[in-house]
Design an enzyme around this catalytic site. Structure first.
Site, mmCIF file in Angstrom:
data_model
loop_
_atom_site.group_PDB
_atom_site.id
_atom_site.type_symbol
_atom_site.label_atom_id
_atom_site.label_comp_id
_atom_site.label_asym_id
_atom_site.label_seq_id
_atom_site.Cartn_x
_atom_site.Cartn_y
_atom_site.Cartn_z
ATOM 1 C CE LYS A 240 -3.775 -1.911 2.826
ATOM 2 N NZ LYS A 240 -4.865 -1.721 1.908
ATOM 3 N NE ARG A 314 -10.957 -10.045 -1.431
ATOM 4 C CZ ARG A 314 -11.411 -9.411 -2.279
ATOM 5 N NH1 ARG A 314 -11.638 -9.544 -3.690
ATOM 6 N NH2 ARG A 314 -11.466 -8.083 -2.162
#
Length: 460
Positions: A240, A314
């Site tokens: 990020k 996820r």
């Protein structure tokens, strides 16, 4: 009972009267002449969120007026009363009339006074409230405690809240409610077939784990909660940018919501068999970090190609959901700070929820509005599932198109739930960017109080 509450009938409390433009004249007419003059001199207008502190004959606080939205307003802030304590001096107060929902107002009163003081101490004033007649003070206390638990967890920085500390928080909760906790840690995740949780957490020196809490009578309906516990998310090798990493201590906000809800269920002693599953990891960067293009098996047996290491939530959830689904709970709900796409679609205040169960969706939406914990249903639009196709594995963890990111994430998770009676996925933000009534800036428990109301209605 919560320390900011006092039992009904407690004497010596200052009255708080809620007013609207329509009711203001009648309320003013009942005041003492000196108080009427004071209102006129100060130019008080009964607008939403405005406060007037009226003196008594000795100059002390004699009464309080607080402006609320009229009943026919297009939008009424459900937690507006949470703004009031910050405008009052320390003391004991009681509601002289009903602002629309006394239980919700009492909760907002407490929730609005929350402050995270672990590292920066301050002189907190105590603005106490007499429990309104007809309000269940214990229920308000349980909701407020759950909110504080979740907020404290989210607000704690990652240097003091890693996977082990998150496990400790769950164990502390279990001890309080006499629940049982087990944890599968480190390489034992591979031995017990949780390869995705292990892969995501392998690059951190803080061992990944799956924390498993159970409580309640085995004969009661099974309700299972799963919370995403990414204690910090660098994005992995798909790193990020620094601006996106600033709030990543909150990437365990789904776990915090599930933990808070578990507290509410156990404190209320709902007749359910509760299970709480929290896969807790840190998504870090090291030589053994999982890579874009890697292919891993899942507990369910499906293989997943890693299209992006920053879509790690996820991955850990799919193993936990598979375990949860194996015992076919009546309700299986997961909470996760899963996608930025959810924030683009609905903003920070309104988490999208996904379910195949129309009745559950309707109950949840109604309950969320009633208690000031709103959610909004988005569709599990099956045609978008093809975006998760992979040429080398059963599926990819991301799509290539860039559209409908929250929906496709939910569709990914849906592949791992088959046996549960009803499944619910909440893509929460877990954060309040700027202070709102009853919601200080910082960590926030979302969708949990709404689901508790549904569970209480169904099983209570």
């Amino acid at each position: 009972m919560h320390p900011l509450l006092r039992p009904s009938g407690t004497a010596g409390a200052t009255s708080v009267t809620f007013v609207t433009p329509k009711t203001f004249a009648a309320v003013k007419a009942r005041l003492r002449p000196a108080q009427q003059t004071f209102l006129e001199a100060t130019g008080f207008e009964p607008k939403s969120g405005r406060t007037a502190i009226l003196p008594d004959a000795k100059g002390a606080v004699g009464a309080v007026l607080f402006g609320i939205e009229p009943e026919d307003a297009r939008h009424r802030d459900p937690l507006l009363v949470g703004k009031l304590p910050g405008q009052l001096p320390a003391g004991l107060y009681h509601f002289a009339n009903d602002p629309g929902d006394l239980t919700r107002a009492a909760f907002a009163w407490i929730a609005g006074q929350y402050r995270f003081s672990r590292y920066k101490k301050g002189s907190a004033k105590e603005v106490l409230l007499v429990v309104p007649s007809g309000v269940d003070g214990e229920a308000v206390t349980q909701a407020a405690e759950a909110t504080t638990i979740a907020r404290d967890l989210i607000n704690t920085p990652a240097n003091d809240l890693g996977p082990a500390e998150l496990e400790t928080a769950i164990r502390d909760l279990a001890k309080r409610h006499r629940a049982k906790v087990t944890a599968i840690v480190g390489d034992d995740l591979l031995k017990q077939n949780f390869p995705m949780i292990h892969a995501v957490g392998a690059a951190s020196p803080r061992a990944p784990r799956l924390v498993d809490l159970v409580w309640g009578n085995e004969k009661h309906p099974k309700v299972t909660l799963v919370g995403k516990g990414v204690c910090f998310d660098t994005g992995g090798l798909d790193l990020k940018p620094s601006s996106s990493m600033l709030l990543m201590k909150k990437d365990m906000g789904g776990a915090a919501a599930a933990i808070g809800l578990a507290h509410m269920i156990m404190a209320a002693r709902l007749p359910v068999r509760l299970r709480l599953l929290v896969p807790a990891v840190e998504n870090a960067v090291a030589g053994n970090a999982f890579r874009p293009g890697d292919v891993f098996p899942t507990r369910k047996g499906l293989t997943v190609e890693i299209g992006n290491t920053d879509a790690e939530g996820r991955l850990i959830l799919c193993d936990a959901l598979t375990l949860a689904d194996e015992e076919a709970p009546v309700i299986l709900a997961d909470f996760a700070t899963l996608t930025g796409a959810a924030r683009v679609a609905l903003g920070p205040d309104l988490p999208p929820v996904y379910t195949h169960d129309d009745a559950l969706a309707a109950e949840l939406a109604a309950a969320g509005m009633a208690v000031g914990d709103p959610v909004w249903r988005l569709p599990l639009w099956q045609p978008y599932a093809s975006g998760l196709d992979s040429k080398v594995a059963d599926m990819n963890n991301v799509t290539t198109g860039g559209f409908a990111g929250s929906i496709t994430a939910a569709l990914y998770l849906a592949r791992f739930v088959e046996k549960a009676g009803s499944w619910l996925h909440a893509d929460v933000f877990g954060w309040v960017p700027s202070e709102k009534p009853g919601r200080p800036q910082g960590g926030e428990m979302q969708a949990a109080r709404a689901l508790f109301e549904v569970l209480k209605s169904r099983f209570g």
